[in-house]
Structures are given as structure tokens and as C-alpha cells.
Design a protein around this motif. Structure first.
Motif, mmCIF file in Angstrom:
data_model
loop_
_atom_site.group_PDB
_atom_site.id
_atom_site.type_symbol
_atom_site.label_atom_id
_atom_site.label_comp_id
_atom_site.label_asym_id
_atom_site.label_seq_id
_atom_site.Cartn_x
_atom_site.Cartn_y
_atom_site.Cartn_z
ATOM 1 N N SER A 106 -36.607 20.017 -16.248
ATOM 2 C CA SER A 106 -36.291 19.954 -17.530
ATOM 3 C C SER A 106 -36.086 21.303 -18.355
ATOM 4 C CB SER A 106 -36.775 18.931 -18.706
ATOM 5 O OG SER A 106 -37.922 19.510 -18.683
ATOM 6 N N GLU A 110 -32.719 23.631 -18.971
ATOM 7 C CA GLU A 110 -32.346 23.858 -20.611
ATOM 8 C C GLU A 110 -32.102 25.407 -20.776
ATOM 9 O OE1 GLU A 110 -31.961 23.581 -24.942
ATOM 10 O OE2 GLU A 110 -31.279 22.563 -22.867
ATOM 11 N N SER A 183 -41.677 22.635 -22.856
ATOM 12 C CA SER A 183 -41.635 21.159 -23.306
ATOM 13 C C SER A 183 -41.966 21.051 -25.036
ATOM 14 C CB SER A 183 -42.854 20.640 -22.608
ATOM 15 O OG SER A 183 -42.389 20.461 -21.097
ATOM 16 N N THR A 206 -37.698 21.015 -24.825
ATOM 17 C CA THR A 206 -37.200 20.143 -23.822
ATOM 18 C C THR A 206 -38.182 18.859 -23.718
ATOM 19 O OG1 THR A 206 -38.425 20.979 -21.849
ATOM 20 C CG2 THR A 206 -36.199 21.862 -22.484
ATOM 21 N N GLU A 207 -37.783 18.056 -23.089
ATOM 22 C CA GLU A 207 -38.536 16.833 -22.678
ATOM 23 C C GLU A 207 -38.906 15.969 -24.049
ATOM 24 O OE1 GLU A 207 -41.276 16.510 -18.963
ATOM 25 O OE2 GLU A 207 -41.920 18.338 -20.352
#
Length: 254
Positions: A106, A110, A183, A206-207
Motif C-alpha cells: 500500500s 501510494e 501507514s 495509507t492503510e
């Protein structure tokens, strides 16, 4: 009927099924040792709660709610995009993207998305790994396979944790417009560590778990994925607390 099928299917998954079995066994067990019995019951109920989306969102929201997705319209100029490392699952028989865990994938996706918005920016991929297989090398291979020119990528393969990533990368990043990709649960601690090294960063989290958006029939059922999310967030709270302790002992540390 559809939701009933999904509810029954969810309850038959290993985590909720075992917790239900433990609960039934406790109800049928000898309750002479009431303190021990009560503590066991409390553990079962607590594990169910923190594994269910409705309850877990109260643990996740304090960190996740501080950030929103990166918006390039607010940042016309970017020099460096730093993607922090995550888990590596070394296996030469599978493609690079299959040797990376979900958080690593992820993050690099990104990072590439943002890089495509800034033709003059550079991508820095970071993180050590297992032997010669590093987060940074796998991320580089994935980025190249997705069309990124290798000349736009630099690696930071020696950093074993975020503190080392910040320290090793700082000389390249001071006084630059830097996007930090990691994250959402990790972002607060990561930005803190980079700021300690004199590097101001623009967050690109992200996440996002978005637990409150899960289907209604899932909200109150224990789920292994939710337990993993909660574990990640608790890990970050422990990490933030550890930073405070270390800096209290030595204000110049980390």
C-alpha cells in the motif's frame, strides 16, 4: 437471507468460532474458583470486543482521525517522496510484489501515485530486510515494473527502524519539500522522528481501516483482520510512549 448467510459464515471463521466455543465451555465449567473463572470470561469477552469493528474503531480513530489522504492541489511543489519500509516475506520463487506484506504494498503504490503527479520529484524507498532481500530493493523492483524510471529512485537499505530511516535520510531531505508515505497508524510517530532530525514532512498516509464503514452485519462479529488492525495501532501507541520515555531520560535521543 443474504445477510444471514454472511453472518453465519463470519461466525464460523476461526477467531469468532473459537471464542464462542471458549465462552460456552466457560459457561459449562465449574465456577468454584470464581476469580479465575471471571478473569477468563473477561479475557474472552475483551478479545471479542477488540476484534469487532464497532468497538475497535474507538481504538483506531484517535490515530487514524488525525490524517486525510494526500492532496496534490495543496502542494504545488514536491522534491522528494519518501516511502518507509514495512514487512518483507522473502521468497525468490514469486514476484517482488508477492514478497511484500500488505502495508509495504500500500505504501509503494501510494508513493508511485504521488510520484506520477510530480514529474521532477524523486522517489526514495527505505528499509532493511532479510539478508540481501530488503524492503528498498523490493519496492524498487515493484516501482520499475509499474513504469517508474530507475533513475528517479534511490534506496535506503540500511535502516532497520523508523528512527534509523529518519537519521540516515535527513541529510538528503533538509530544506526540501518532502512527502512522507507510511501507514496512517504509523504517521504520527514517523513525522515526529523526522522532525527530530530537522526534516519537516507532508503526510501521505495509507492503510486507512475505516472500520465504521464496514457492512452492518460485520460490525459486532470478531474478525481476525480487525484484530490485526488493532494490534498495529496498539503497537504505535506503545512506540509513542517509548519515545516519550527515552526523550525524558535523554532529551537529545531520537
Amino acid at each position: 437471507m443474504f445477510e444471514l448467510k454472511k453472518i453465519i459464515g463470519s461466525l464460523l471463521m476461526p477467531l469468532p468460532f473459537i471464542l464462542i466455543a471458549l465462552f460456552i465451555l466457560l459457561m459449562l465449567s465449574n465456577k468454584t474458583r470464581k476469580v479465575l473463572w471471571s478473569m477468563s470470561l473477561l479475557c474472552v469477552i475483551s478479545l471479542w470486543l477488540i476484534s469487532s469493528p464497532w468497538f475497535a474503531q474507538f481504538i483506531v480513530a484517535p490515530l487514524e482521525g488525525q490524517y486525510v489522504a494526500f492532496n496534490n492541489k495543496k502542494h504545488p511543489e514536491i522534491d522528494q517522496i519518501v516511502v518507509l519500509g514495512c514487512d518483507v516475506r522473502s521468497n525468490p520463487r514469486v514476484p517482488p510484489n508477492s514478497q511484500m506484506g500488505g502495508c509495504a504494498l500500500s505504501r509503494i503504490v501510494e508513493g508511485i501515485r504521488i510520484l506520477n503527479l510530480y514529474p521532477d520529484a524523486k522517489l526514495i524507498v527505505s528499509g532493511a530486510g532479510i539478508g540481501k532481500v530488503t524492503n528498498s530493493s523490493l519496492m524498487t523492483k515493484v516501482a520499475v515494473s509499474m513504469g517508474v524510471s530507475k533513475s528517479r529512485i534511490s534506496q535506503n537499505p540500511l535502516a532497520k527502524d523508523t528512527a534509523e530511516e529518519a537519521k540516515l535520510l535527513a541529510p538528503k531531505l533538509v530544506d526540501r519539500h518532502v512527502v512522507l508515505v507510511t501507514s496512517v497508524s504509523h504517521m504520527k510517530r514517523a513525522q515526529d522522528l523526522f522532525a527530530k532530525q530537522g526534516v519537516e514532512t507532508i503526510p501521505a498516509p495509507t492503510e486507512f481501516a475505516s472500520l465504521s464503514m464496514w457492512a452492518d452485519y460485520k460490525l459486532f462479529i470478531a474478525n481476525a483482520e480487525v484484530l490485526k488492525i488493532v494490534t498495529t495501532h496498539i503497537h504505535e501507541w506503545v512506540g509513542l510512549a517509548w519515545l516519550e520515555i527515552v526523550r525524558f531520560v535523554d532529551p537529545e535521543a531520537m
